[in-house]
Design a protein around this motif. Sequence first.
Motif, short mmCIF file in Angstrom:
data_model
loop_
_atom_site.label_atom_id
_atom_site.label_comp_id
_atom_site.label_asym_id
_atom_site.label_seq_id
_atom_site.Cartn_x
_atom_site.Cartn_y
_atom_site.Cartn_z
N PHE A 126 0.84 -1.21 0.00
CA PHE A 126 0.00 0.00 0.00
C PHE A 126 0.87 1.25 0.00
O PHE A 126 0.80 2.07 0.91
CB PHE A 126 -0.94 -0.01 1.21
N PRO A 127 1.69 1.44 -1.03
CA PRO A 127 2.61 2.58 -1.05
C PRO A 127 1.96 3.96 -0.99
O PRO A 127 2.60 4.90 -0.50
CB PRO A 127 3.41 2.39 -2.34
N PRO A 128 0.70 4.14 -1.44
CA PRO A 128 0.12 5.49 -1.31
C PRO A 128 -0.12 5.90 0.14
O PRO A 128 -0.23 7.08 0.44
CB PRO A 128 -1.21 5.39 -2.05
N ILE A 129 -0.21 4.92 1.04
CA ILE A 129 -0.47 5.22 2.45
C ILE A 129 0.86 5.44 3.17
O ILE A 129 1.70 4.55 3.22
CB ILE A 129 -1.25 4.08 3.12
N LYS A 130 1.04 6.61 3.70
CA LYS A 130 2.25 6.91 4.46
C LYS A 130 2.11 6.28 5.85
O LYS A 130 1.01 6.09 6.35
CB LYS A 130 2.45 8.40 4.56
N ILE A 131 3.24 5.95 6.45
CA ILE A 131 3.24 5.24 7.72
C ILE A 131 3.80 6.14 8.82
O ILE A 131 4.82 6.78 8.65
CB ILE A 131 4.11 3.97 7.62
N SER A 132 3.11 6.14 9.94
CA SER A 132 3.56 6.86 11.12
C SER A 132 3.95 5.83 12.18
O SER A 132 3.22 4.88 12.42
CB SER A 132 2.44 7.75 11.64
N CYS A 133 5.09 6.03 12.80
CA CYS A 133 5.60 5.09 13.80
C CYS A 133 5.09 5.46 15.18
O CYS A 133 5.13 6.61 15.59
CB CYS A 133 7.12 5.12 13.80
N ASN A 134 4.67 4.46 15.92
CA ASN A 134 4.22 4.67 17.29
C ASN A 134 5.16 4.02 18.30
O ASN A 134 5.36 4.53 19.38
CB ASN A 134 2.80 4.13 17.46
N ALA A 135 5.74 2.89 17.96
CA ALA A 135 6.53 2.11 18.91
C ALA A 135 7.97 2.61 19.01
O ALA A 135 8.67 2.70 18.01
CB ALA A 135 6.53 0.64 18.50
N LYS A 136 8.41 2.91 20.23
CA LYS A 136 9.78 3.42 20.40
C LYS A 136 10.83 2.37 20.07
O LYS A 136 11.89 2.69 19.58
CB LYS A 136 9.97 3.97 21.80
N ASP A 137 10.54 1.10 20.32
CA ASP A 137 11.53 0.07 20.06
C ASP A 137 11.62 -0.30 18.58
O ASP A 137 12.51 -1.04 18.18
CB ASP A 137 11.26 -1.18 20.90
N GLN A 138 10.73 0.23 17.77
CA GLN A 138 10.76 -0.03 16.33
C GLN A 138 11.01 1.23 15.51
O GLN A 138 10.94 1.19 14.29
CB GLN A 138 9.43 -0.66 15.88
N ALA A 139 11.30 2.33 16.16
CA ALA A 139 11.43 3.61 15.46
C ALA A 139 12.47 3.57 14.35
O ALA A 139 12.20 4.03 13.24
CB ALA A 139 11.75 4.72 16.45
N LEU A 140 13.63 3.03 14.61
CA LEU A 140 14.68 2.99 13.58
C LEU A 140 14.21 2.21 12.37
O LEU A 140 14.31 2.67 11.24
CB LEU A 140 15.97 2.39 14.16
N GLU A 141 13.66 1.03 12.59
CA GLU A 141 13.19 0.21 11.48
C GLU A 141 12.08 0.92 10.69
O GLU A 141 12.08 0.92 9.47
CB GLU A 141 12.66 -1.13 12.01
#
Length: 81
Positions: A35-50
């Motif tokens: 789903f490339p048109p949908i931008k992703i926002s990160c919530n989890a601090k332990d996954q932020a880098l990924e």
Amino acid sequence: MGADCLERVGQRTTFRTIKEASGDSNRLHLLAREFPPIKISCNAKDQALEFLVRGATNRITPMGNFLVEEAVDFCHACSRD
């Protein structure tokens, strides 16, 4: 959200970003790949880098209220080409 729902909202111009908070890295990769048109926002601090390396456009964190410059620097460092 299931694939059918993501497909529908991904086609709408009023839908921009999804906050992925499942904690499942596979979900991040599915969203970025399918789903490339949908931008992703990160919530989890332990996954932020990924998340940021994989293309997340932002990170939601309460730490940004206290360490603003550091939070911005971290996001920029992860997203540089």
